[in-house]
Design an enzyme around this catalytic site. Structure first.
Site: not given
Ligand code: 2AM
Length: 181
Positions: A37, A121
């Site tokens: 996603h 991203h």
């Molecule tokens: P990521 O894909 O770059 O890891 C659920 O955790 C989603 O939220 C993930 O897609 C994650 O991004 C994003 N996300 C953004 N900030 C986060 C954080 N501080 N901790 C965990 N997940 C985060």
């Protein structure tokens, strides 16, 4: 408490292409199909009352449908110690704008903006340990990577359950774009 974030879901066909790229990297933990996603805004742990307030508040956001084109690969973390491989977005302005609208709206529920700068991203793999020369090979192999654009007609509120096998995501609500109901 519930752990929430907002995201754009990807069409099945786009997920299939991303899945077909995965492999060949020791120490990479690839995302499963249901984990792919584009996060618009990570919210984090909130209590159930606030979660319900957020669910309703997000309906006040108005945005027009737009096209999204996944393109290019990148890394989070340092060159010596990369943490994550991701797919980027070509011309991400509409995604950034939607993310900002969500952030502004969430202020009304008392949630401050995130500390880190938003980078549109789709995460492909978490990297643990040393991939040696394999990572430059992987990036080289998929240089120039790009998918056909797809139309974004909604965003979603998602609940994340963390377990030792990884994150499990459940869509709690869907928010259609203008004219997309
Ligand atoms: P990521 O894909 O770059 O890891 C659920 O955790 C989603 O939220 C993930 O897609 C994650 O991004 C994003 N996300 C953004 N900030 C986060 C954080 N501080 N901790 C965990 N997940 C985060």
């Amino acid at each position: 408490m519930v752990r929430l974030f907002t995201a754009i879901q990807l069409p099945e066909t786009q997920k299939e292409v991303l899945l077909s790229m995965m492999g060949g990297l020791p120490h990479a933990r690839w995302q499963g199909k249901d984990q792919l996603h584009l996060t618009l805004r990570f919210i984090g742990e909130v209590d159930k009352t606030l979660a319900e307030e957020i669910r309703l508040l997000l309906f006040t956001i108005s945005f027009s449908p737009f096209h999204l084109c996944l393109q290019g690969l990148g890394l989070f973390g340092s060159k010596r110690k990369p943490r994550m491989i991701w797919v980027g977005v070509e011309k991400p302005e509409p995604v950034i704008s939607l993310s900002q609208k969500i952030t502004n709206s969430l202020r009304q529920a008392g949630l401050p903006p995130e500390n880190r700068k938003f980078k549109a991203h789709v995460s492909l793999a978490r990297i643990k340990g040393n991939n040696g020369l394999k990572l430059p090979w992987f990036l080289e192999e998929h240089q120039g990577f790009g998918l056909d654009p797809f139309k974004v007609t909604e965003f979603t509120l998602v609940q994340s359950h963390l377990s030792h096998t990884g994150a499990d995501y459940k869509i709690l609500e869907r928010y259609p774009a203008k004219g997309a109901q």
